[in-house]
Motif scaffolding. Structure first.
Motif, short mmCIF file in Angstrom:
data_model
loop_
_atom_site.label_atom_id
_atom_site.label_comp_id
_atom_site.label_asym_id
_atom_site.label_seq_id
_atom_site.Cartn_x
_atom_site.Cartn_y
_atom_site.Cartn_z
N UNK A 148 0.33 63.54 57.85
CA UNK A 148 -0.63 63.59 57.01
C UNK A 148 0.37 63.19 55.69
N UNK A 149 2.26 64.00 55.84
CA UNK A 149 2.80 63.74 54.79
C UNK A 149 4.44 63.53 55.44
N UNK A 150 4.57 62.70 54.87
CA UNK A 150 6.27 63.02 55.06
C UNK A 150 7.51 63.71 53.85
N UNK A 151 8.39 64.72 53.95
CA UNK A 151 8.83 65.22 53.65
C UNK A 151 10.76 65.18 53.93
N UNK A 152 11.22 65.26 52.47
CA UNK A 152 12.55 65.18 52.35
C UNK A 152 13.11 66.22 51.02
N UNK A 153 14.19 67.04 52.28
CA UNK A 153 14.81 68.17 51.25
C UNK A 153 15.88 67.06 50.35
N UNK A 154 15.31 67.77 48.90
CA UNK A 154 15.94 67.79 48.72
C UNK A 154 17.41 68.32 47.55
N UNK A 155 17.04 69.74 47.47
CA UNK A 155 18.17 71.02 47.42
C UNK A 155 17.16 72.18 48.01
N UNK A 156 18.79 72.30 48.27
CA UNK A 156 18.26 74.43 47.80
C UNK A 156 17.55 74.73 46.82
N UNK A 157 16.96 75.62 46.41
CA UNK A 157 16.22 75.60 44.75
C UNK A 157 17.52 77.33 44.37
N UNK A 158 17.74 77.63 45.25
CA UNK A 158 18.77 79.04 45.12
C UNK A 158 19.12 79.40 46.03
N UNK A 159 20.30 80.15 46.18
CA UNK A 159 21.38 80.65 47.09
C UNK A 159 20.47 81.72 48.16
N UNK A 160 20.09 82.72 46.91
CA UNK A 160 19.45 84.16 47.57
C UNK A 160 17.95 83.69 47.44
N UNK A 161 17.38 82.88 48.67
CA UNK A 161 15.86 82.30 48.59
C UNK A 161 15.65 81.44 50.05
N UNK A 162 14.62 81.71 50.05
CA UNK A 162 13.98 80.41 51.18
C UNK A 162 13.10 79.52 50.48
N UNK A 163 13.65 79.18 49.39
CA UNK A 163 12.99 77.87 48.65
C UNK A 163 13.82 76.62 48.27
N UNK A 164 13.01 76.02 48.39
CA UNK A 164 12.96 74.53 49.12
C UNK A 164 13.25 73.18 47.95
N UNK A 165 13.42 72.81 47.05
CA UNK A 165 12.98 71.13 45.93
C UNK A 165 12.93 70.15 47.41
N UNK A 166 12.14 69.43 47.42
CA UNK A 166 11.83 68.58 48.33
C UNK A 166 10.68 67.52 47.74
N UNK A 167 10.70 66.04 47.90
CA UNK A 167 10.07 65.50 47.34
C UNK A 167 9.38 64.65 48.51
N UNK A 168 8.16 64.40 48.78
CA UNK A 168 6.94 63.68 49.45
C UNK A 168 6.52 62.05 49.02
N UNK A 169 6.28 61.42 50.15
CA UNK A 169 5.39 61.22 50.10
C UNK A 169 4.56 60.81 50.08
N UNK A 170 3.07 61.63 49.79
CA UNK A 170 2.40 62.02 49.34
C UNK A 170 2.18 64.38 47.80
#
Length: 359
Positions: free
Chosen positions: A130-152
């Motif tokens: 349904x969509x393809x994602x590329x990981x851009x960066x770790x949002x915070x080193x003490x987290x499981x959160x990630x900033x990503x870019x998607x084609x949708x």
């Protein structure tokens, strides 16, 4: 008290029990959950049902609610051939967002991605991409959160193929409607602004008869699954988008000028109002400014509320920024005593659990 000095542990005699299902699935109406009333002036704690809320408020009180609706924010994905879940947290732009990595069984997954890694969002039934994602960066080193870019736009993908974010204490899958409140209007919250869930039309009628007034704002909530690992000063704080209409700002400012109480329905409302507080014209006090903005503001004893006088909220866990917010309203020893009473009486925690009123 600094953020680092906060003891975010109430040291209760036993762990609180989570609500395993909504009250409607437990033989109760939405407004029949328990209500813990904490009176800061007298130090008294009283126990009632949420339907009794009007009895504990006064004519002229201004209640502010959040009209954000919950999205089905859990997506199935594949990473290097391995299935996993992604929890949408914050929509930054149409193609960029912050999300949380979760295991295929739904549990937290602290394993890191690498910038540039790619993932596929797939349909939960037939596996279509349904969509393809590329990981851009770790949002915070003490987290499981990630900033990503998607084609949708992943939030639009979620409308068609997502399911609501829910955690292991909920004992069966629930539809998105279970995660909406009476005030839900604009989709965008990853998790439900759950303090408003027990409101029903009969509660609103009772409040109106009491002379309580209402207004609304919008804040889209992120995921709340991160505990404060070390101290609050290092805690990852998600940016959240809010909008305060001119009519709401005017109503809040008028209430403050007239000495009437502003009662926030949920920590999201506290965060929005306090983020929008600016010095009043003339230099005395503050006023709320209307408009839209992003906020990372945390309300704590070091940054106490300047607008909100009272709070309707759920029962909060140890080691959370929500508990730090409560410390800004009441002394930890008072909260500890009130929460201990609630534990002994069998109150239930989390989004389908019982509610507190702090005035």
């Amino acid at each position: 008290m600094t953020q680092s000095a906060l003891d975010l542990n109430l040291h209760l005699s036993r762990p609180p029990a989570p609500a395993p299902l909504p009250p409607e699935a437990r033989g109760l109406r939405r407004d029949e959950v328990r209500l813990l009333v904490m009176d800061r002036a007298t130090g008294a704690c009283r126990h009632a049902r949420f339907v009794d809320l009007p009895h504990f408020l006064s004519a002229g009180d201004l209640m502010v609610v959040n009209t954000s609706a919950t999205i089905p924010g859990r997506l199935r994905a594949v990473y290097r051939g391995e299935p996993l879940y992604l929890h949408l947290a914050i929509r930054l732009t149409e193609d960029t967002c912050i999300l949380e990595r979760r295991r295929a069984d739904g549990g937290p997954d602290p394993r890191p991605f690498e910038p540039g890694d790619t993932l596929r969002v797939v349909h939960p039934e037939d596996g279509r991409v349904l969509a393809r994602i590329q990981v851009e960066a770790h949002f915070h080193p003490d987290s499981r959160l990630w900033r990503v870019r998607a084609d949708r736009d992943l939030f639009r993908v979620a409308e068609a193929a997502g399911v609501p974010i829910q955690y292991g204490y909920v004992t069966r899958p629930l539809e998105t409607g279970a995660f909406q409140t009476l005030f839900s209007r604009t989709p965008g919250s990853a998790e439900m602004p759950s303090a408003a869930r027990p409101f029903t039309h009969r509660v609103l009628r009772g409040l109106a008869a009491r002379g309580v007034r209402f207004c609304s704002l919008l804040l889209h909530t992120g995921v709340s699954s991160h505990e404060v690992a070390s101290d609050l000063a290092r805690h990852p704080v998600l940016p959240e988008w809010y909008h305060i209409p001119p009519a709401t700002a005017a109503a809040v400012n008028r209430a403050m000028a007239e000495g009437r109480r502003v009662i926030a329905v949920g920590t999201t409302v506290v965060r929005a109002l306090e983020s929008a507080a600016v010095p009043a014209r003339g230099g005395e006090g503050v006023r709320v400014r209307s408009g839209s903005n992003w906020t990372t503001h945390l309300v704590t004893p070091a940054t106490p509320p300047r607008v909100v006088h009272g709070l309707i909220t759920g029962m909060h866990d140890n080691h959370t920024s929500h508990l730090a917010l409560l410390y800004a309203f009441a002394r930890p020893e008072f909260l500890r005593r009130a929460y201990e009473e609630a534990v002994q009486l069998g109150y239930l925690w989390h989004e389908f659990g019982d509610i507190s009123l702090l005035v």
